[in-house]
Scaffold this motif. Sequence first.
Motif, mmCIF file in Angstrom:
data_model
loop_
_atom_site.group_PDB
_atom_site.id
_atom_site.type_symbol
_atom_site.label_atom_id
_atom_site.label_comp_id
_atom_site.label_asym_id
_atom_site.label_seq_id
_atom_site.Cartn_x
_atom_site.Cartn_y
_atom_site.Cartn_z
ATOM 1 N N ASP A 1 1.169 2.213 -6.830
ATOM 2 C CA ASP A 1 1.731 3.450 -6.702
ATOM 3 C C ASP A 1 0.529 4.590 -6.996
ATOM 4 O OD1 ASP A 1 4.260 2.297 -6.366
ATOM 5 O OD2 ASP A 1 5.318 3.152 -8.420
ATOM 6 N N ALA B 1 -4.793 3.408 0.571
ATOM 7 C CA ALA B 1 -4.286 2.262 -0.213
ATOM 8 C C ALA B 1 -4.537 0.988 0.535
ATOM 9 C CB ALA B 1 -2.982 2.437 -0.825
ATOM 10 N N SER C 1 0.515 4.270 2.355
ATOM 11 C CA SER C 1 -0.874 5.151 2.400
ATOM 12 C C SER C 1 -1.908 4.352 2.882
ATOM 13 C CB SER C 1 -1.345 5.302 0.745
ATOM 14 O OG SER C 1 -2.838 5.675 0.916
ATOM 15 N N ALA D 1 -1.793 4.664 -4.098
ATOM 16 C CA ALA D 1 -1.259 5.136 -2.842
ATOM 17 C C ALA D 1 -1.251 6.650 -3.064
ATOM 18 C CB ALA D 1 0.082 4.626 -2.628
ATOM 19 N N ARG D 2 -0.864 7.367 -4.293
ATOM 20 C CA ARG D 2 -0.604 8.730 -4.822
ATOM 21 C C ARG D 2 -2.181 9.510 -4.672
ATOM 22 N NH1 ARG D 2 2.158 8.387 -8.923
ATOM 23 N NH2 ARG D 2 0.681 8.620 -10.319
ATOM 24 N N SER E 1 0.920 -1.097 0.099
ATOM 25 C CA SER E 1 -0.009 -0.093 0.107
ATOM 26 C C SER E 1 0.933 1.196 -0.031
ATOM 27 C CB SER E 1 -0.927 -0.133 1.394
ATOM 28 O OG SER E 1 -0.120 -0.016 2.276
ATOM 29 N N ARG E 2 2.353 1.079 -0.195
ATOM 30 C CA ARG E 2 3.200 2.145 -0.178
ATOM 31 C C ARG E 2 3.007 3.054 0.931
ATOM 32 N NH1 ARG E 2 3.454 -1.495 -3.756
ATOM 33 N NH2 ARG E 2 4.352 -0.965 -5.991
#
Length: 125
Positions: free
Chosen positions: A85, A19, A16, A88-89, A13-14
């Motif tokens: 990604d 996420a 996040s 997550a962003r 989930s980077r």
Amino acid sequence: MPEHRGLPLIRASRGSAQAAFVTRLALLYARLLGADVTFDPEFGIFVASGMHRGFARGGTTLGGVYLTRRNISRAVLRHEAVHADQWARHGIVFGAKYLYEELRRPGPRNRFEIEAGLADGGYTR
């Protein structure tokens, strides 16, 4: 030394929280549909393979989980890691953003697919 149980979720989930929420739901969804779930440490995503339904095209990434039947080449996983990604962003709204973009510019014209790498994703123009 074994990896801590929570580390794959954090990596997928980077970091996040939104996420991670989508990733948890996607893992549950994949298991309910009988997927074989593994974690790919190189690209930092869960791979839910062996599915017979429940995904689009060759596969779909929800949060940090890639859902597919058997489309798991290294190039495809690199492509799907970019989608993780993006989740997550953009957070939980990424699904709606992606769908809107797909309706306007389908497949290889979708800006999220372009960013993820069309060749790696198996797209041709």
